[in-house]
Design a protein around this motif. Structure first.
Motif, mmCIF file in Angstrom:
data_model
loop_
_atom_site.group_PDB
_atom_site.id
_atom_site.type_symbol
_atom_site.label_atom_id
_atom_site.label_comp_id
_atom_site.label_asym_id
_atom_site.label_seq_id
_atom_site.Cartn_x
_atom_site.Cartn_y
_atom_site.Cartn_z
ATOM 1 N N SER A 255 -3.904 -0.300 -5.017
ATOM 2 C CA SER A 255 -4.322 1.061 -4.714
ATOM 3 C C SER A 255 -5.446 1.449 -5.660
ATOM 4 O O SER A 255 -5.487 0.990 -6.799
ATOM 5 C CB SER A 255 -3.152 2.043 -4.849
ATOM 6 O OG SER A 255 -3.566 3.361 -4.509
ATOM 7 N N ARG B 230 2.604 7.569 -6.694
ATOM 8 C CA ARG B 230 3.327 8.201 -5.592
ATOM 9 C C ARG B 230 3.824 7.118 -4.641
ATOM 10 O O ARG B 230 3.071 6.246 -4.205
ATOM 11 C CB ARG B 230 2.417 9.171 -4.841
ATOM 12 C CG ARG B 230 3.075 9.865 -3.653
ATOM 13 C CD ARG B 230 2.130 10.881 -3.073
ATOM 14 N NE ARG B 230 0.866 10.268 -2.672
ATOM 15 C CZ ARG B 230 -0.225 10.971 -2.357
ATOM 16 N NH1 ARG B 230 -0.193 12.298 -2.441
ATOM 17 N NH2 ARG B 230 -1.320 10.353 -1.989
ATOM 18 N N ARG B 231 5.103 7.191 -4.328
ATOM 19 C CA ARG B 231 5.706 6.197 -3.433
ATOM 20 C C ARG B 231 6.360 6.906 -2.258
ATOM 21 O O ARG B 231 7.048 7.914 -2.431
ATOM 22 C CB ARG B 231 6.742 5.359 -4.189
ATOM 23 C CG ARG B 231 6.156 4.552 -5.339
ATOM 24 C CD ARG B 231 7.225 3.711 -6.040
ATOM 25 N NE ARG B 231 6.639 2.836 -7.051
ATOM 26 C CZ ARG B 231 6.488 3.175 -8.331
ATOM 27 N NH1 ARG B 231 6.888 4.374 -8.734
ATOM 28 N NH2 ARG B 231 5.946 2.333 -9.173
ATOM 29 N N GLU B 232 6.155 6.362 -1.083
ATOM 30 C CA GLU B 232 6.789 6.919 0.105
ATOM 31 C C GLU B 232 8.276 6.617 0.145
ATOM 32 O O GLU B 232 9.053 7.353 0.729
ATOM 33 C CB GLU B 232 6.105 6.344 1.354
ATOM 34 C CG GLU B 232 4.642 6.719 1.473
ATOM 35 C CD GLU B 232 3.989 6.100 2.687
ATOM 36 O OE1 GLU B 232 4.702 5.380 3.418
ATOM 37 O OE2 GLU B 232 2.792 6.339 2.912
ATOM 38 N N ALA B 233 8.661 5.522 -0.492
ATOM 39 C CA ALA B 233 10.077 5.136 -0.565
ATOM 40 C C ALA B 233 10.249 4.214 -1.762
ATOM 41 O O ALA B 233 9.286 3.607 -2.229
ATOM 42 C CB ALA B 233 10.509 4.420 0.723
ATOM 43 N N THR C 187 5.663 4.661 -13.400
ATOM 44 C CA THR C 187 5.401 5.877 -12.605
ATOM 45 C C THR C 187 4.348 6.771 -13.246
ATOM 46 O O THR C 187 3.382 7.152 -12.588
ATOM 47 C CB THR C 187 6.695 6.682 -12.408
ATOM 48 O OG1 THR C 187 7.664 5.856 -11.733
ATOM 49 C CG2 THR C 187 6.436 7.928 -11.564
ATOM 50 N N TRP D 263 0.802 -1.199 0.000
ATOM 51 C CA TRP D 263 0.000 0.000 0.000
ATOM 52 C C TRP D 263 0.848 1.268 0.000
ATOM 53 O O TRP D 263 0.311 2.374 0.027
ATOM 54 C CB TRP D 263 -0.934 0.000 1.210
ATOM 55 C CG TRP D 263 -2.205 -0.728 0.953
ATOM 56 C CD1 TRP D 263 -2.555 -1.938 1.421
ATOM 57 C CD2 TRP D 263 -3.295 -0.288 0.141
ATOM 58 N NE1 TRP D 263 -3.799 -2.292 0.949
ATOM 59 C CE2 TRP D 263 -4.280 -1.287 0.168
ATOM 60 C CE3 TRP D 263 -3.541 0.861 -0.620
ATOM 61 C CZ2 TRP D 263 -5.471 -1.187 -0.529
ATOM 62 C CZ3 TRP D 263 -4.734 0.958 -1.306
ATOM 63 C CH2 TRP D 263 -5.684 -0.051 -1.262
ATOM 64 N N ALA D 264 2.179 1.147 -0.008
ATOM 65 C CA ALA D 264 3.043 2.322 -0.078
ATOM 66 C C ALA D 264 2.966 2.984 -1.445
ATOM 67 O O ALA D 264 3.492 4.076 -1.624
ATOM 68 C CB ALA D 264 4.478 1.937 0.247
ATOM 69 N N GLU D 265 2.355 2.334 -2.409
ATOM 70 C CA GLU D 265 2.145 2.908 -3.741
ATOM 71 C C GLU D 265 0.733 3.451 -3.823
ATOM 72 O O GLU D 265 -0.233 2.765 -3.522
ATOM 73 C CB GLU D 265 2.383 1.849 -4.817
ATOM 74 C CG GLU D 265 3.827 1.385 -4.902
ATOM 75 C CD GLU D 265 4.009 0.255 -5.895
ATOM 76 O OE1 GLU D 265 4.663 0.480 -6.935
ATOM 77 O OE2 GLU D 265 3.503 -0.848 -5.640
ATOM 78 N N ASP D 266 0.630 4.710 -4.259
ATOM 79 C CA ASP D 266 -0.669 5.356 -4.333
ATOM 80 C C ASP D 266 -0.790 6.101 -5.663
ATOM 81 O O ASP D 266 0.205 6.303 -6.369
ATOM 82 C CB ASP D 266 -0.849 6.323 -3.154
ATOM 83 C CG ASP D 266 -2.296 6.645 -2.900
ATOM 84 O OD1 ASP D 266 -3.154 6.090 -3.609
ATOM 85 O OD2 ASP D 266 -2.578 7.459 -2.005
#
Length: 249
Positions: free
Chosen positions: A197, A47-50, A166, A16-19
């Motif tokens: 997501s 969007r990725r947090e890392a 991306t 879920w880190a991918e949005d």
């Protein structure tokens, strides 16, 4: 069944880190007297947090659904030398417009389990099919075929341009015979067919000008609309008759 669904959903937690961050070329469409259709560009980014290392490919699925309406399908059969309506199927809710766009072949982009959970495919968009037909699926196929010929139902595989896992974009063609209302746009990110997501927004489709005035009058004051239509028809007939008399004179 519930246990199986919960187990399936827990497998999605690590990714879920991918949005999705998405936008449209236009968030409203105006239907005028000379409206001949439109096209909407749907674009966005992941969007990725890392940074996330993945061995499986990321895919994007986009759906656009118009307002749902009840539909009754009937099949004519020859009986006693004449054609009459016999078998039928009633659909409580069928989308007036439905488009699906994917970044890969449909079977690779979304799994059957995710399709059930999120109602992505066209058959999942129909609600409460009933009637006197032994095989309602035949009527659904007929409805899908007829509306596809009008450009109202679209399955666009490999039409989402996904760059470097991306950036993505796709365009959806909107025909001239759109129904007024809010059109729901949903964007899904998937890996191995599983939704990781989801993002949704709406596009407002509205009649404007004379089209809007006639639509509101017909729906809010149908009796007055009927008298007005009759008066206009009589007036036009009288004017045409008077014009011919002037020409002949």
């Amino acid at each position: 069944m519930l246990v199986a669904v919960l187990v399936y959903l827990t497998t999605l937690l690590p990714v879920w880190a991918e949005d999705v961050v998405a936008g449209f070329s236009q968030d409203s469409i105006s239907i005028t007297t000379n409206f001949s259709g439109s096209e909407i560009l749907i674009f966005g980014a992941v969007r990725r947090e890392a940074p996330i290392a993945r061995d499986t490919d990321l895919e994007v699925v986009v759906t656009v659904a118009g307002p749902s309406r009840p539909v009754t399908m009937r099949r004519k059969e020859r009986f006693g030398g004449i054609w009459i309506n016999r078998a039928f199927a009633h659909i409580d809710a069928a989308p007036t417009f439905y488009a699906v766009a994917t970044s890969a072949p449909y079977r690779d982009a979304i799994s059957s389990v995710s399709d059930v959970l999120y109602s992505i495919s066209l058959p999942r968009a129909f609600r409460n099919v009933a009637g006197g037909a032994d095989h309602a699926s035949g009527f659904l196929e007929a409805l899908a075929r007829l509306r596809a010929e009008e450009g109202l139902y679209q399955i666009n595989e490999n039409s989402v341009d996904l760059r470097e896992d991306t950036l993505f974009s796709t365009s959806i063609a909107l025909p001239a015979n759109l129904v007024e209302g809010d059109y729901l746009v949903r964007i899904f990110l998937t890996r191995e067919g599983r939704v990781i997501s989801a993002h949704e927004n709406t596009i407002a489709v509205r009649k404007v000008g004379i089209e809007r005035a006639a639509y509101r009058l017909a729906n809010e004051q149908p009796l007055l609309y009927g008298f007005l239509a009759l008066f206009i028809a009589i007036a036009v007939g009288w004017l045409v008759s008077a014009l011919f008399r002037m020409i002949r004179a």
